[in-house]
Write an enzyme that holds these catalytic residues in place. Structure first.
Site, PDB file in Angstrom:
ATOM      1  CE1 TYR A 141     -37.003 -47.301 -68.581  1.00  0.00           C
ATOM      2  CE2 TYR A 141     -34.624 -47.946 -68.596  1.00  0.00           C
ATOM      3  CZ  TYR A 141     -35.902 -48.231 -68.151  1.00  0.00           C
ATOM      4  OH  TYR A 141     -36.142 -49.272 -67.591  1.00  0.00           O
ATOM      5  CE  LYS A 190     -53.246 -45.905 -65.328  1.00  0.00           C
ATOM      6  NZ  LYS A 190     -54.076 -47.028 -64.714  1.00  0.00           N
ATOM      7  CG  ASP A 222     -54.269 -50.297 -65.034  1.00  0.00           C
ATOM      8  OD1 ASP A 222     -54.438 -50.513 -66.296  1.00  0.00           O
ATOM      9  OD2 ASP A 222     -54.904 -49.506 -64.086  1.00  0.00           O
ATOM     10  CG  ASP A 246     -37.488 -52.318 -67.423  1.00  0.00           C
ATOM     11  OD1 ASP A 246     -36.992 -53.322 -67.430  1.00  0.00           O
ATOM     12  OD2 ASP A 246     -37.373 -51.709 -66.265  1.00  0.00           O
ATOM     13  CG  ASP A 250     -37.662 -57.951 -64.873  1.00  0.00           C
ATOM     14  OD1 ASP A 250     -37.349 -57.679 -65.851  1.00  0.00           O
ATOM     15  OD2 ASP A 250     -37.202 -57.914 -63.789  1.00  0.00           O
TER      16      ASP A 250
HETATM   17  C1  IPM Z   1     -33.169 -54.172 -68.884  1.00  0.00           C
HETATM   18  C2  IPM Z   1     -32.677 -53.720 -67.756  1.00  0.00           C
HETATM   19  C3  IPM Z   1     -32.117 -52.056 -67.824  1.00  0.00           C
HETATM   20  C4  IPM Z   1     -33.515 -51.414 -68.235  1.00  0.00           C
HETATM   21  C5  IPM Z   1     -31.346 -51.407 -66.865  1.00  0.00           C
HETATM   22  C6  IPM Z   1     -30.093 -52.465 -66.581  1.00  0.00           C
HETATM   23  C7  IPM Z   1     -30.949 -50.219 -67.364  1.00  0.00           C
HETATM   24  O1  IPM Z   1     -33.339 -53.650 -66.782  1.00  0.00           O
HETATM   25  O2  IPM Z   1     -32.435 -54.225 -70.035  1.00  0.00           O
HETATM   26  O3  IPM Z   1     -34.449 -54.685 -68.824  1.00  0.00           O
HETATM   27  O4  IPM Z   1     -34.082 -50.927 -67.516  1.00  0.00           O
HETATM   28  O5  IPM Z   1     -33.773 -51.265 -69.571  1.00  0.00           O
HETATM   29 MN    MN Z   2     -35.289 -54.585 -67.126  1.00  0.00          MN
END
Ligand code: IPM
Ligand code: MN
Length: 354
Positions: A141, A190, A222, A246, A250
């Site tokens: 990032y 990794k 993975d 990140d 999710d």
């Molecule tokens: C999160 C989001 C952010 C990230 C984006 C919006 C930049 O996906 O907070 O997980 O990737 O960190």
């Molecule tokens: Mn995210």
């Protein structure tokens, strides 16, 4: 206690969910005799529209001066032009970096009452209770990026770069947090491919020696991704670099049933923190009053716990959320036949405080 909380509603559903979290915080303050002062500032797309930049200096200064920051979400199709020089996400990344919030805590504890909402079988979800500690101010990032060359030879690059000290501080925090839990840290990398992961693993082993009572295991990202949907109950504290964290969180949201339920806390060395739901700005449902405010309300609970030291009040919010969800008070994302609106959900939580 007196506290100054900065609100950054942001874009899309951000303002709708932050409003409900604020009302819950106000109700808690009233019940326990605290004085919370709230000020609102611009971040993300709304800041670009008003000032031309995603994180105005004024916003960063206000956040640095406050005791804690509660954020909704940033981004949306309006600002999505890949050629754009300013992007809403720059505001969020700039704030994380500017406040030196290097650790992002994302707890995942699916509620038994919502088991049926997940596409996964109940036996894959039962007993799941883990905490992801995502490194937040380094890695892909923030490494050097750019373009070079022209035509079909044009190249783009991003760099995954970590210093030992960046790895050490976040891994250390993961170990400290594991002490109050089940004493297991899973460091995810990794290391079979990436040099930055080999450094990560080396530092994790070093830090592990300082915590003989905590078990350290290493897992490749993975296979960790697979284990999350097969044997997630085996995890306690996971610690990993920025982008792996990140993506994995999710995925982890599927265990809880909806992205709308999960909170997060971003912390640095002091008590100051940034609190936000892990979901995005959901432009498709923005303005409709149907977004799930629970992720933001639970983020407000984390704010009370980590920045203000109000553990009892934090638990009161968490308990109220659990009771409301157990009573079948659900927003549309949870598949409710007669879904609650965003503000009805907020009220349902407020009514169950205490
Ligand atoms: C999160 C989001 C952010 C990230 C984006 C919006 C930049 O996906 O907070 O997980 O990737 O960190
Ligand atoms: Mn995210």
């Amino acid at each position: 206690m007196n506290a100054h909380i900065v609100l950054l509603p942001g874009d899309g559903i951000g303002p709708e969910v932050v409003k409900e979290a604020r009302l819950v915080l106000e109700a808690v303050a009233k019940r326990h005799g605290h004085q919370f002062k709230f000020t609102e500032h611009l971040l993300g797309g709304c800041a670009i529209d008003a000032t031309g930049t995603a994180m105005p200096d004024e916003t960063l200064a206000a956040c640095q001066a406050a005791d804690a920051v509660l954020l909704g979400a940033v981004g949306g199709p309006k600002w999505d032009d890949p050629a754009a020089k300013v992007r809403p996400e720059q505001g969020l990344l700039g704030l994380r970096k500017g406040m030196q919030l290097y650790a992002n805590l994302r707890p995942v504890r699916p509620m038994p009452a919502l088991e049926h909402i997940s596409p996964l079988k109940p036996e894959r979800i039962r007993g799941v209770d883990f905490l992801v500690v995502r490194e937040l101010t380094g890695g892909l990032y923030f490494g050097a990026r750019g373009r070079k060359g022209t035509g079909e030879d044009e190249q783009a690059f991003d760099t995954m770069i970590y210093s030992k000290s960046e790895v050490r501080r976040v891994v250390k925090l993961a170990f400290q947090l594991a002490k109050g839990r089940r004493s297991l840290v899973t460091s995810i990398d990794k290391a079979n491919v990436l040099e930055s992961s080999r450094l990560w693993r080396q530092v994790a082993v070093e830090v592990g020696k300082e915590f003989p009572a905590i078990k350290l295991e290493h897992q490749l990202v993975d296979s960790a991704a697979m284990r999350l949907v097969t044997h997630a109950a085996q995890f306690d504290v996971l610690v990993t670099e920025n982008m792996f964290g990140d993506i994995l969180t999710d995925e982890a949201a599927v265990l809880a049933g909806s992205l709308g339920l999960l909170p997060s806390a971003s912390l640095g060395d002091g008590t100051k923190g940034l609190y936000e739901p892990i979901h995005g700005s959901a432009p498709d449902i923005a303005g409709k009053g149907i977004a799930n405010p629970v992720g933001t309300i639970l983020s407000a609970a984390m704010l009370l716990r980590h920045s203000l030291g109000l553990e009892k009040e934090a638990q009161e919010i968490e308990r109220a959320v659990t009771l409301a969800l157990e009573a079948g008070q659900h927003t549309a994302d949870l598949g409710a036949k007669q879904p609650l609106t965003t503000s009805q959900m907020g009220q349902a939580v407020q009514q169950r405080l205490g």
